[in-house]
Write a protein that holds these residues in place. Structure first.
Motif, short mmCIF file in Angstrom:
data_model
loop_
_atom_site.label_atom_id
_atom_site.label_comp_id
_atom_site.label_asym_id
_atom_site.label_seq_id
_atom_site.Cartn_x
_atom_site.Cartn_y
_atom_site.Cartn_z
N ALA A 10 0.85 -1.20 0.00
CA ALA A 10 0.00 0.00 0.00
C ALA A 10 0.88 1.24 0.00
CB ALA A 10 -0.91 0.01 1.23
N LYS A 11 0.31 2.33 -0.44
CA LYS A 11 0.99 3.63 -0.34
C LYS A 11 1.03 4.02 1.13
CE LYS A 11 1.95 4.99 -4.51
NZ LYS A 11 3.34 5.11 -4.87
N SER A 12 2.13 4.55 1.57
CA SER A 12 2.26 5.00 2.95
C SER A 12 1.34 6.18 3.18
CB SER A 12 3.69 5.40 3.25
OG SER A 12 3.78 6.08 4.47
N PRO A 13 0.58 6.20 4.28
CA PRO A 13 -0.27 7.36 4.56
C PRO A 13 0.55 8.60 4.93
CG PRO A 13 -0.50 5.70 6.27
CD PRO A 13 0.39 5.12 5.24
N PHE A 14 1.84 8.41 5.27
CA PHE A 14 2.71 9.54 5.62
C PHE A 14 3.47 10.08 4.42
CE2 PHE A 14 2.95 7.45 9.97
CZ PHE A 14 2.03 8.30 10.51
N ASP A 15 3.86 9.19 3.50
CA ASP A 15 4.71 9.58 2.38
C ASP A 15 4.22 8.87 1.12
OD1 ASP A 15 6.66 10.18 0.53
OD2 ASP A 15 8.32 9.31 1.67
N PRO A 16 3.53 9.56 0.21
CA PRO A 16 2.99 8.91 -0.98
C PRO A 16 4.05 8.38 -1.94
CG PRO A 16 2.67 11.29 -1.09
CD PRO A 16 3.22 10.99 0.27
N ASN A 17 5.31 8.74 -1.73
CA ASN A 17 6.39 8.21 -2.57
C ASN A 17 6.92 6.89 -2.04
OD1 ASN A 17 6.38 10.43 -4.36
ND2 ASN A 17 7.49 11.62 -2.84
N MET A 18 6.41 6.43 -0.89
CA MET A 18 6.89 5.21 -0.27
C MET A 18 5.76 4.19 -0.17
SD MET A 18 8.86 4.92 3.35
CE MET A 18 7.57 4.42 4.47
N ASN A 19 6.09 2.93 -0.39
CA ASN A 19 5.12 1.85 -0.23
C ASN A 19 5.39 1.13 1.08
OD1 ASN A 19 3.80 2.23 -2.71
ND2 ASN A 19 5.34 1.03 -3.78
N ILE A 20 4.34 0.53 1.64
CA ILE A 20 4.47 -0.27 2.84
C ILE A 20 3.96 -1.68 2.55
CG2 ILE A 20 4.32 1.65 4.46
CD1 ILE A 20 1.35 0.97 4.85
N CYS A 21 4.47 -2.64 3.28
CA CYS A 21 4.04 -4.04 3.15
C CYS A 21 3.54 -4.47 4.52
CB CYS A 21 5.21 -4.90 2.69
SG CYS A 21 4.80 -6.65 2.51
N LYS A 22 2.24 -4.76 4.62
CA LYS A 22 1.62 -5.11 5.90
C LYS A 22 0.54 -6.16 5.68
CE LYS A 22 3.78 -1.62 7.88
NZ LYS A 22 4.99 -1.85 8.61
N ARG A 42 6.39 -5.74 17.50
CA ARG A 42 7.27 -4.90 18.32
C ARG A 42 8.13 -3.96 17.48
NH1 ARG A 42 6.37 -5.78 23.41
NH2 ARG A 42 5.96 -7.87 24.17
N ASN A 43 8.18 -4.19 16.17
CA ASN A 43 9.03 -3.36 15.32
C ASN A 43 8.32 -3.02 14.02
OD1 ASN A 43 11.25 -1.95 14.48
ND2 ASN A 43 12.62 -3.70 14.37
N SER A 44 7.10 -2.48 14.13
CA SER A 44 6.31 -2.15 12.95
C SER A 44 5.55 -0.84 13.17
CB SER A 44 5.32 -3.28 12.66
OG SER A 44 4.51 -2.94 11.56
N THR A 45 5.67 0.06 12.22
CA THR A 45 4.83 1.26 12.19
C THR A 45 3.67 0.92 11.28
OG1 THR A 45 6.77 2.66 12.47
CG2 THR A 45 4.76 3.72 11.65
N ASP A 46 2.47 0.87 11.84
CA ASP A 46 1.31 0.40 11.08
C ASP A 46 0.06 1.12 11.55
OD1 ASP A 46 0.81 -0.93 13.55
OD2 ASP A 46 1.90 -2.68 12.86
N SER A 47 -1.10 0.53 11.35
CA SER A 47 -2.36 1.19 11.70
C SER A 47 -2.47 1.50 13.19
CB SER A 47 -3.55 0.33 11.27
OG SER A 47 -3.70 0.36 9.87
N ARG A 48 -1.69 0.84 14.02
CA ARG A 48 -1.68 1.19 15.44
C ARG A 48 -1.12 2.60 15.63
NH1 ARG A 48 1.97 -3.05 17.83
NH2 ARG A 48 2.95 -2.73 15.80
N SER A 49 -0.28 3.05 14.69
CA SER A 49 0.28 4.39 14.75
C SER A 49 -0.53 5.40 13.95
CB SER A 49 1.71 4.39 14.20
OG SER A 49 2.52 3.50 14.90
N ALA A 96 -8.30 2.69 -1.05
CA ALA A 96 -7.71 3.18 -2.30
C ALA A 96 -6.18 3.24 -2.25
CB ALA A 96 -8.26 4.56 -2.63
N LEU A 97 -5.59 3.21 -1.05
CA LEU A 97 -4.12 3.23 -0.96
C LEU A 97 -3.51 1.85 -1.22
CD1 LEU A 97 -3.36 5.59 2.08
CD2 LEU A 97 -3.29 6.09 -0.36
N ILE A 98 -4.32 0.80 -1.23
CA ILE A 98 -3.80 -0.54 -1.50
C ILE A 98 -3.41 -0.65 -2.96
CG2 ILE A 98 -4.33 -3.00 -1.55
CD1 ILE A 98 -6.15 -2.56 0.83
N ARG A 99 -2.17 -1.08 -3.20
CA ARG A 99 -1.68 -1.22 -4.57
C ARG A 99 -1.78 -2.66 -5.07
NH1 ARG A 99 0.55 2.42 -7.23
NH2 ARG A 99 2.23 1.20 -8.11
#
Length: 172
Positions: A71-83, A121-128, A135-138
């Motif tokens: 998905a596109k990162s909600p913080f940075d649209p130039n970065m993708n996240i895998c969750k 313990r080491n993930s920035t995700d929807s908890r943050s 629509a952000l899911i690629r």
């Protein structure tokens, strides 16, 4: 002579544009290869693993709980996240800070999904950052390609998180 060179050049440009359009459509609507980085999906996906992310499920609204998505990162649209998808719209999700000290229940709003990394313990995700818009899911990760010894489909979440739907939670 000039006419022949011009004809060959224009022919080459024409083929390049055609193949470029085909490649663009394939990557946009069929799928893409993704090199993953970071520790948030360990042990399922580790740094520098290569996965194939198909895009058809996203277009057909077939993303389900337990799927791993790009998905596109909600913080940075130039970065993708895998969750991993933990909750869909209407689901009640038990959330906690990465320290597991504070727990609360959150309903996933319409048109959104709740994403978490397998390495809680080491993930920035929807908890943050909260639920993210669908629509952000690629795409949906369906296959791990590299390293070869772990080639194949991806396993279920090592945390085996369960999510209650709103109708399940009404009976609590």
């Amino acid at each position: 002579m000039f006419r022949r060179v011009l004809g060959k050049t224009l022919g080459f440009v024409g083929y390049t544009v055609q193949y470029g359009c085909i490649a663009h459509c394939a990557f946009e609507y069929i799928g893409e290869f993704v090199v993953c980085s970071g520790p948030s999906m360990e042990p399922t996906i580790v740094n520098h693993d290569i996965v194939f992310s198909e895009r058809m499920s996203r277009h057909l609204c077939k993303i389900e709980k337990g799927d791993i998505v790009i998905a596109k990162s909600p913080f940075d649209p130039n970065m993708n996240i895998c969750k991993r998808v933990i909750g869909l719209e209407g689901d009640k999700v038990c959330t906690s800070a990465p320290s597991d000290v504070f727990k609360s229940h959150t309903y996933v709003p319409k048109g959104h999904v709740w994403l978490e990394g397998d390495n809680l313990r080491n993930s920035t995700d929807s908890r943050s950052y909260g639920p993210i818009p669908y629509a952000l899911i690629r795409g949906r990760v369906c296959l791990k390609l590299w390293p070869l010894h772990s080639f194949g489909t991806l396993s279920e979440s090592p945390t085996r998180r369960t999510v209650k739907t709103q109708s399940d939670s009404d009976s609590d």
